[in-house]
Design an enzyme around this catalytic site. Sequence first.
Site, PDB file in Angstrom:
ATOM      1  N   ASP A 130      -6.119  10.024  -3.345  1.00  0.00           N
ATOM      2  CA  ASP A 130      -6.668  11.270  -2.636  1.00  0.00           C
ATOM      3  C   ASP A 130      -8.096  11.424  -3.029  1.00  0.00           C
ATOM      4  OD1 ASP A 130      -4.778  11.977  -0.469  1.00  0.00           O
ATOM      5  OD2 ASP A 130      -4.433  13.843  -1.941  1.00  0.00           O
ATOM      6  N   ARG A 188     -13.259   5.612  -0.889  1.00  0.00           N
ATOM      7  CA  ARG A 188     -13.487   5.759   0.499  1.00  0.00           C
ATOM      8  C   ARG A 188     -14.113   6.924   0.895  1.00  0.00           C
ATOM      9  NH1 ARG A 188      -7.773   8.150   2.899  1.00  0.00           N
ATOM     10  NH2 ARG A 188      -8.857  10.557   3.950  1.00  0.00           N
ATOM     11  N   TYR A 222       0.707  -1.325   0.111  1.00  0.00           N
ATOM     12  CA  TYR A 222      -0.049  -0.105   0.003  1.00  0.00           C
ATOM     13  C   TYR A 222       1.031   0.923   0.330  1.00  0.00           C
ATOM     14  CZ  TYR A 222      -3.145   3.651   1.529  1.00  0.00           C
ATOM     15  OH  TYR A 222      -3.607   4.939   1.354  1.00  0.00           O
ATOM     16  N   HIS A 267      -7.557   4.147  -4.107  1.00  0.00           N
ATOM     17  CA  HIS A 267      -8.956   4.521  -3.498  1.00  0.00           C
ATOM     18  C   HIS A 267      -8.964   6.417  -3.782  1.00  0.00           C
ATOM     19  CE1 HIS A 267      -6.892   6.315   0.249  1.00  0.00           C
ATOM     20  NE2 HIS A 267      -6.194   5.098  -0.389  1.00  0.00           N
ATOM     21  N   GLU A 316     -13.498   5.678   6.470  1.00  0.00           N
ATOM     22  CA  GLU A 316     -12.493   5.829   6.584  1.00  0.00           C
ATOM     23  C   GLU A 316     -12.790   5.988   8.325  1.00  0.00           C
ATOM     24  OE1 GLU A 316      -9.784   5.776   7.871  1.00  0.00           O
ATOM     25  OE2 GLU A 316      -8.408   7.307   6.860  1.00  0.00           O
ATOM     26  N   ASN A 343      -8.388   0.064   7.480  1.00  0.00           N
ATOM     27  CA  ASN A 343      -7.535   0.988   7.046  1.00  0.00           C
ATOM     28  C   ASN A 343      -7.070   0.991   8.739  1.00  0.00           C
ATOM     29  OD1 ASN A 343      -5.149   2.690   7.256  1.00  0.00           O
ATOM     30  ND2 ASN A 343      -6.663   4.167   6.530  1.00  0.00           N
ATOM     31  N   CYS A 356      -5.548  13.737   6.721  1.00  0.00           N
ATOM     32  CA  CYS A 356      -5.534  13.095   6.581  1.00  0.00           C
ATOM     33  C   CYS A 356      -6.811  12.093   7.135  1.00  0.00           C
ATOM     34  CB  CYS A 356      -4.237  13.102   7.688  1.00  0.00           C
ATOM     35  SG  CYS A 356      -4.604  10.952   8.595  1.00  0.00           S
ATOM     36  N   ASP A 366      -3.087   5.445  -2.913  1.00  0.00           N
ATOM     37  CA  ASP A 366      -3.999   6.441  -2.109  1.00  0.00           C
ATOM     38  C   ASP A 366      -4.324   7.369  -3.518  1.00  0.00           C
ATOM     39  OD1 ASP A 366      -5.197   9.045  -0.793  1.00  0.00           O
ATOM     40  OD2 ASP A 366      -4.169   8.845   0.794  1.00  0.00           O
ATOM     41  N   ASP A 423      -0.118  15.438   6.449  1.00  0.00           N
ATOM     42  CA  ASP A 423      -0.844  15.244   4.623  1.00  0.00           C
ATOM     43  C   ASP A 423      -2.382  16.004   5.077  1.00  0.00           C
ATOM     44  OD1 ASP A 423      -2.778  13.516   3.096  1.00  0.00           O
ATOM     45  OD2 ASP A 423      -3.542  12.258   4.758  1.00  0.00           O
ATOM     46  N   GLU A 469     -11.244   9.550  -2.173  1.00  0.00           N
ATOM     47  CA  GLU A 469     -13.018  10.002  -1.383  1.00  0.00           C
ATOM     48  C   GLU A 469     -13.549  11.008  -1.750  1.00  0.00           C
ATOM     49  OE1 GLU A 469      -9.307  12.534   1.293  1.00  0.00           O
ATOM     50  OE2 GLU A 469      -8.970  10.516   0.162  1.00  0.00           O
TER      51      GLU A 469
END
Length: 306
Positions: free
Chosen positions: A89, A161, A44, A114, A191, A214, A124, A87, A59, A116
């Site tokens: 974002d 996500r 990952y 992913h 998340e 996660n 984050c 990731d 982040d 989101e």
Amino acid sequence: MAQLQAATKLRQMLADPDKIIVCPGVQDGLTARMALHVGFDALYMTGAGTAASRLGQADLGLTTVDDMATNAGMIAGLDRAVPVLADADTGFGGPVMVARTVEKYALQGVAALHIEDQVTTKRCGHLLGKELVDEATFVARIRAAAAARARLASDIVIIARTDALQSLGYEGAVARLRAAVAAGADVAFVEGVRTADDLARVAADLAPTPCLLNMVQGGVTPLVNAEEARRLGYRIVIWPLAGLTSAYIAMRETCRELKATGEIKERYTEDGKIDGGVRDVFELCGLSKCTEFDKEVGGSSFAKGI
């Protein structure tokens, strides 16, 4: 195409109902090399780790699509047989930009990404004060990602996500993911799950869609091991800070030692060899493979030794 092989392999892994895919978080070539050396069958690429390692920043949505895609592609290129989940974002913009992001990741050889539902200036998922786009905007992002995948004839896995748990509650978060799956997402990711009860409900309520869990040390989600995650019905478990926190702790202690004593003492293995010497690091990063390849093709770059 080589870049599709890892994505296809990941889909095959997801199709095995008895398999739990455990992914250590890696943020650079060295942490990825170590995870590969230990034998993980998927990795990952963490966005938080990418921000910290490439930019030296928290982040807070400061990385660009090129920062992230380039880093993910470098990691994926170390071993094309090992799927890399990455990731992405928010997709870095509207539907056109999301499609471009998916194309970049797919062409870099990434197996899954992913996307989101936070606003573009995201943070984050284990910090407070997250702001969301509306559900229609989120679904459009996923629909754009699926359209880009189809245009490329790619197998890249799209993970939806949601960070909605903090502000919309459990039912609101699950509803968003159901809409995202209907728009083309392959895997669901809630998340910031805060309770053991919610942790147990997610995979069951979103079945048969595979769910990602996660595990963030020091985050808001209760930590469980891989077997417990499998028992709860999750198919993928990521430990995104595996590389970042280990590098943080080791570098902190090494710098303290050097500052306090003026030297860094050598460490030794049980059989008396220096542990973590310069050649160990080079060997992990392909020293022997490079010299052997040079010799096989008739090169002489390393004929006098190395």
